[in-house]
Motif scaffolding. Sequence first.
Motif, PDB file in Angstrom:
ATOM      1  N   CYS A  48       0.699  -1.289   0.396  1.00 53.75           N
ATOM      2  CA  CYS A  48       0.109   0.087  -0.117  1.00 53.75           C
ATOM      3  C   CYS A  48       1.052   1.179   0.150  1.00 53.75           C
ATOM      4  O   CYS A  48       0.557   2.179  -0.660  1.00 53.75           O
ATOM      5  CB  CYS A  48      -1.179  -0.307   1.744  1.00 53.75           C
ATOM      6  SG  CYS A  48      -0.286   0.376   2.748  1.00 53.75           S
ATOM      7  N   LEU A  49       1.843   1.237   0.551  1.00 52.92           N
ATOM      8  CA  LEU A  49       2.982   1.991   0.865  1.00 52.92           C
ATOM      9  C   LEU A  49       4.180   2.256  -0.732  1.00 52.92           C
ATOM     10  O   LEU A  49       4.537   3.252  -0.338  1.00 52.92           O
ATOM     11  CB  LEU A  49       3.682   2.329   1.564  1.00 52.92           C
ATOM     12  CG  LEU A  49       3.090   2.682   3.252  1.00 52.92           C
ATOM     13  CD1 LEU A  49       4.530   2.679   4.480  1.00 52.92           C
ATOM     14  CD2 LEU A  49       2.543   3.679   3.138  1.00 52.92           C
ATOM     15  N   THR A  50       3.295   1.839  -1.685  1.00 48.77           N
ATOM     16  CA  THR A  50       4.483   2.082  -2.418  1.00 48.77           C
ATOM     17  C   THR A  50       4.101   1.955  -3.823  1.00 48.77           C
ATOM     18  O   THR A  50       2.754   1.382  -4.166  1.00 48.77           O
ATOM     19  CB  THR A  50       5.442   1.274  -2.844  1.00 48.77           C
ATOM     20  OG1 THR A  50       6.599   0.914  -3.892  1.00 48.77           O
ATOM     21  CG2 THR A  50       4.867  -0.212  -3.432  1.00 48.77           C
ATOM     22  N   LEU A  51       4.146   2.436  -5.213  1.00 46.37           N
ATOM     23  CA  LEU A  51       3.085   2.845  -6.095  1.00 46.37           C
ATOM     24  C   LEU A  51       3.978   1.298  -7.496  1.00 46.37           C
ATOM     25  O   LEU A  51       5.241   1.277  -7.427  1.00 46.37           O
ATOM     26  CB  LEU A  51       3.021   4.321  -7.124  1.00 46.37           C
ATOM     27  CG  LEU A  51       3.142   5.030  -6.721  1.00 46.37           C
ATOM     28  CD1 LEU A  51       3.995   6.694  -7.116  1.00 46.37           C
ATOM     29  CD2 LEU A  51       2.446   5.345  -6.054  1.00 46.37           C
ATOM     30  N   ALA A  52       2.550   1.160  -8.376  1.00 47.83           N
ATOM     31  CA  ALA A  52       3.541   0.221  -9.039  1.00 47.83           C
ATOM     32  C   ALA A  52       3.864   0.034 -10.334  1.00 47.83           C
ATOM     33  O   ALA A  52       4.785  -0.934 -10.160  1.00 47.83           O
ATOM     34  CB  ALA A  52       1.837  -0.477 -10.188  1.00 47.83           C
ATOM     35  N   ILE A  53       4.412   2.028 -10.293  1.00 49.75           N
ATOM     36  CA  ILE A  53       4.711   2.375 -11.641  1.00 49.75           C
ATOM     37  C   ILE A  53       6.652   2.084 -10.963  1.00 49.75           C
ATOM     38  O   ILE A  53       7.284   2.086 -12.180  1.00 49.75           O
ATOM     39  CB  ILE A  53       4.483   3.475 -12.329  1.00 49.75           C
ATOM     40  CG1 ILE A  53       5.315   3.718 -13.461  1.00 49.75           C
ATOM     41  CG2 ILE A  53       4.233   4.557 -11.075  1.00 49.75           C
ATOM     42  CD1 ILE A  53       4.868   4.587 -13.644  1.00 49.75           C
ATOM     43  N   MET A  54       6.870   1.727  -9.838  1.00 47.36           N
ATOM     44  CA  MET A  54       7.727   1.918  -9.276  1.00 47.36           C
ATOM     45  C   MET A  54       8.837   0.960  -9.413  1.00 47.36           C
ATOM     46  O   MET A  54       9.827   0.427  -9.134  1.00 47.36           O
ATOM     47  CB  MET A  54       7.933   2.643  -7.720  1.00 47.36           C
ATOM     48  CG  MET A  54       7.440   3.984  -7.784  1.00 47.36           C
ATOM     49  SD  MET A  54       7.589   4.464  -5.785  1.00 47.36           S
ATOM     50  CE  MET A  54       9.373   4.036  -5.377  1.00 47.36           C
ATOM     51  N   HIS A  55       7.579  -0.356  -9.583  1.00 48.47           N
ATOM     52  CA  HIS A  55       8.163  -2.011  -9.317  1.00 48.47           C
ATOM     53  C   HIS A  55       8.581  -2.572 -10.969  1.00 48.47           C
ATOM     54  O   HIS A  55       8.378  -4.150 -10.899  1.00 48.47           O
ATOM     55  CB  HIS A  55       7.555  -2.302  -8.239  1.00 48.47           C
ATOM     56  CG  HIS A  55       7.823  -2.608  -7.203  1.00 48.47           C
ATOM     57  ND1 HIS A  55       8.511  -2.015  -6.279  1.00 48.47           N
ATOM     58  CD2 HIS A  55       7.061  -1.009  -6.161  1.00 48.47           C
ATOM     59  CE1 HIS A  55       8.697  -1.379  -5.952  1.00 48.47           C
ATOM     60  NE2 HIS A  55       7.629  -0.625  -5.188  1.00 48.47           N
ATOM     61  N   THR A  56       8.203  -1.988 -11.862  1.00 48.82           N
ATOM     62  CA  THR A  56       8.898  -3.043 -12.978  1.00 48.82           C
ATOM     63  C   THR A  56       9.882  -3.163 -13.212  1.00 48.82           C
ATOM     64  O   THR A  56      11.015  -2.591 -12.702  1.00 48.82           O
ATOM     65  CB  THR A  56       8.402  -1.687 -14.812  1.00 48.82           C
ATOM     66  OG1 THR A  56       9.830  -0.820 -14.602  1.00 48.82           O
ATOM     67  CG2 THR A  56       7.016  -1.025 -14.399  1.00 48.82           C
ATOM     68  N   GLY A  57       9.616  -4.377 -13.822  1.00 49.74           N
ATOM     69  CA  GLY A  57      11.278  -5.600 -13.295  1.00 49.74           C
ATOM     70  C   GLY A  57      10.945  -6.501 -12.288  1.00 49.74           C
ATOM     71  O   GLY A  57      12.185  -7.127 -12.550  1.00 49.74           O
ATOM     72  N   ALA A  58      11.110  -5.261 -11.179  1.00 52.13           N
ATOM     73  CA  ALA A  58      10.812  -6.332 -10.321  1.00 52.13           C
ATOM     74  C   ALA A  58      10.015  -8.043 -10.276  1.00 52.13           C
ATOM     75  O   ALA A  58       8.947  -8.076 -11.393  1.00 52.13           O
ATOM     76  CB  ALA A  58      10.441  -6.169  -8.574  1.00 52.13           C
ATOM     77  N   ARG A  59      10.388  -8.888  -9.390  1.00 50.44           N
ATOM     78  CA  ARG A  59       9.653  -9.877  -9.143  1.00 50.44           C
ATOM     79  C   ARG A  59       8.598  -9.886  -7.352  1.00 50.44           C
ATOM     80  O   ARG A  59       8.934  -9.305  -6.989  1.00 50.44           O
ATOM     81  CB  ARG A  59      10.563 -11.183  -8.455  1.00 50.44           C
ATOM     82  CG  ARG A  59      11.053 -11.876 -10.073  1.00 50.44           C
ATOM     83  CD  ARG A  59      12.474 -13.123  -9.415  1.00 50.44           C
ATOM     84  NE  ARG A  59      13.471 -12.690  -8.257  1.00 50.44           N
ATOM     85  CZ  ARG A  59      13.790 -12.717  -7.079  1.00 50.44           C
ATOM     86  NH1 ARG A  59      12.837 -13.508  -7.313  1.00 50.44           N
ATOM     87  NH2 ARG A  59      14.136 -12.159  -6.816  1.00 50.44           N
ATOM     88  N   ILE A  60       7.603 -10.072  -8.106  1.00 50.61           N
ATOM     89  CA  ILE A  60       6.469 -10.089  -7.036  1.00 50.61           C
ATOM     90  C   ILE A  60       5.714 -11.154  -7.293  1.00 50.61           C
ATOM     91  O   ILE A  60       5.726 -11.907  -6.981  1.00 50.61           O
ATOM     92  CB  ILE A  60       5.206  -9.147  -7.212  1.00 50.61           C
ATOM     93  CG1 ILE A  60       5.929  -7.151  -8.045  1.00 50.61           C
ATOM     94  CG2 ILE A  60       4.547  -8.351  -6.774  1.00 50.61           C
ATOM     95  CD1 ILE A  60       5.378  -6.396  -8.748  1.00 50.61           C
ATOM     96  N   THR A  61       5.768 -11.308  -5.323  1.00 47.30           N
ATOM     97  CA  THR A  61       5.546 -12.639  -4.632  1.00 47.30           C
ATOM     98  C   THR A  61       4.082 -11.684  -4.298  1.00 47.30           C
ATOM     99  O   THR A  61       4.641 -11.537  -3.513  1.00 47.30           O
ATOM    100  CB  THR A  61       6.459 -13.670  -4.233  1.00 47.30           C
ATOM    101  OG1 THR A  61       6.964 -13.865  -5.135  1.00 47.30           O
ATOM    102  CG2 THR A  61       5.430 -14.914  -3.890  1.00 47.30           C
ATOM    103  N   THR A  62       2.803 -12.695  -4.357  1.00 47.02           N
ATOM    104  CA  THR A  62       2.105 -12.484  -3.931  1.00 47.02           C
ATOM    105  C   THR A  62       1.901 -13.623  -3.164  1.00 47.02           C
ATOM    106  O   THR A  62       2.242 -15.226  -3.513  1.00 47.02           O
ATOM    107  CB  THR A  62       0.573 -12.126  -4.254  1.00 47.02           C
ATOM    108  OG1 THR A  62      -0.092 -13.305  -5.187  1.00 47.02           O
ATOM    109  CG2 THR A  62       1.048 -10.951  -5.024  1.00 47.02           C
TER     110      THR A  62
END
Lengths: 166, 283
Positions: A72-86
């Motif tokens: 919630c404290l970060t913008l999606a656009i800041m994480h292009t290229g990252a590996r996200i695990t939910t």
Amino acid sequence: MPVDVGPRAGPHPVPVTLTINGMRHDLTIEPRVTLLDALREYANLPGTKKGCDQGTCGACTVLVNGRRIDSCLTLAIMHTGARITTIEGLADGDRLHPMQAAFLEHDGFQCGYCTPGQILSAVALLAEKRPLDDASIREFMSGNICRCGAYKNIVDAVAAAGKQNV
Amino acid sequence: MIPTKFEYAKPSSLDEAFALLAEHGPDAKLLAGGHSLIPMMKLRLAEPEMLIDLAGIPGLTGITVRDGRVSIGAMTKHATLAASEELRQHAPVLFEAANALGDPQVRNRGTIGGALANGDPGCDYAAVMLALDATFTVAGKGGTREEAASSFMVGMFETTLSPEEVLVGVSFAAAPASAYVKYAHPASGYPLVGAAVVLSMNGDAISEARVGVTGVGDHAFRAGSVEKALAGVRPSDRTALEGACAGSAAGVDVRSEPAAGAGYRSAMCDVYVSRAVLAATRG
């Protein structure tokens, strides 16, 4: 693959590519969309929960490049290229992740709303190789609040999963 | 809980950031870890039209120790500081503050530069920087300037950083005899009192002390009278130690809130300063 969002983007919706649980998601969102809202509202992955929406409760915890953060404290656009695990990315088909199984085994929840965040935070705690005594588990799970008060069983679940060398 | 619309930019150099700042003036905001700014934007206490993400600029992260001086890039995350063996050895006061700040998720995103530039009266690092007598490196279009931590902090959410400048790093002399101790608000984790102490010892007596306090006033401050009184004190002498630490918040407009009224907070300030002195002597 990292996507070049260009030197400037928005305020209108722009293409943002996220890699979530190993899958590429091509979204069209405004820069102001948080990672949490991108997951829930645009990537159709509602397992990540919105609790306080201000970085206090930890219900929105996800892993980015293996590290736990409040989505919630970060913008999606800041994480292009990252590996996200939910939470949707932990189980292997029908086989639960050992931390998920431990939460079931030890009844580490009541209403279940904070549970996805608790489990991802606990997975990161083990990856960080924190000590597994009760006090340390409580300290390093302090970013996740359970308003039902299932803490005792959450600590038991984390300790048990830790002993299995998850 | 949704920010107003803004344009997002991710410059790859400081010069590009300066150009964006010059173009947008007060309508631009710099984004570091975002853990203060994004919540403020959600509450619409901040409504930048241009958000400049500093994460693409190389050279703003990392911890360097050279010739007894520690330098830290502004974009270094709390978690990096909290896991640094070098910092534990050369500046335990900062190592301890990084470990006591926020929670694991917050420490994985928040940055030291963002926290200091924000000027929050409850910023843990503010007390630490004062006790370390740190120097802040500030870059602007016309070049780089250095400023003492003590003059950088002006008031509540107020620093000397101009809207066209970027805080790029902090540096300080290594301080192996140092400690940070805080009385955290039980819910928020912010310091009701945060005490940072850096000591020089002469045998078992203090020859020089620097004491920074956060969470108590509208910005962090040096407890000058306590510093003077601590000279010559043997911390093992509890009566002398507590006597020297009395009145640590004298002359400060002490904050008052339901969790800690001004009188209680002042009393706890003395207690936590003396605890930090003891912790700093353990070596």
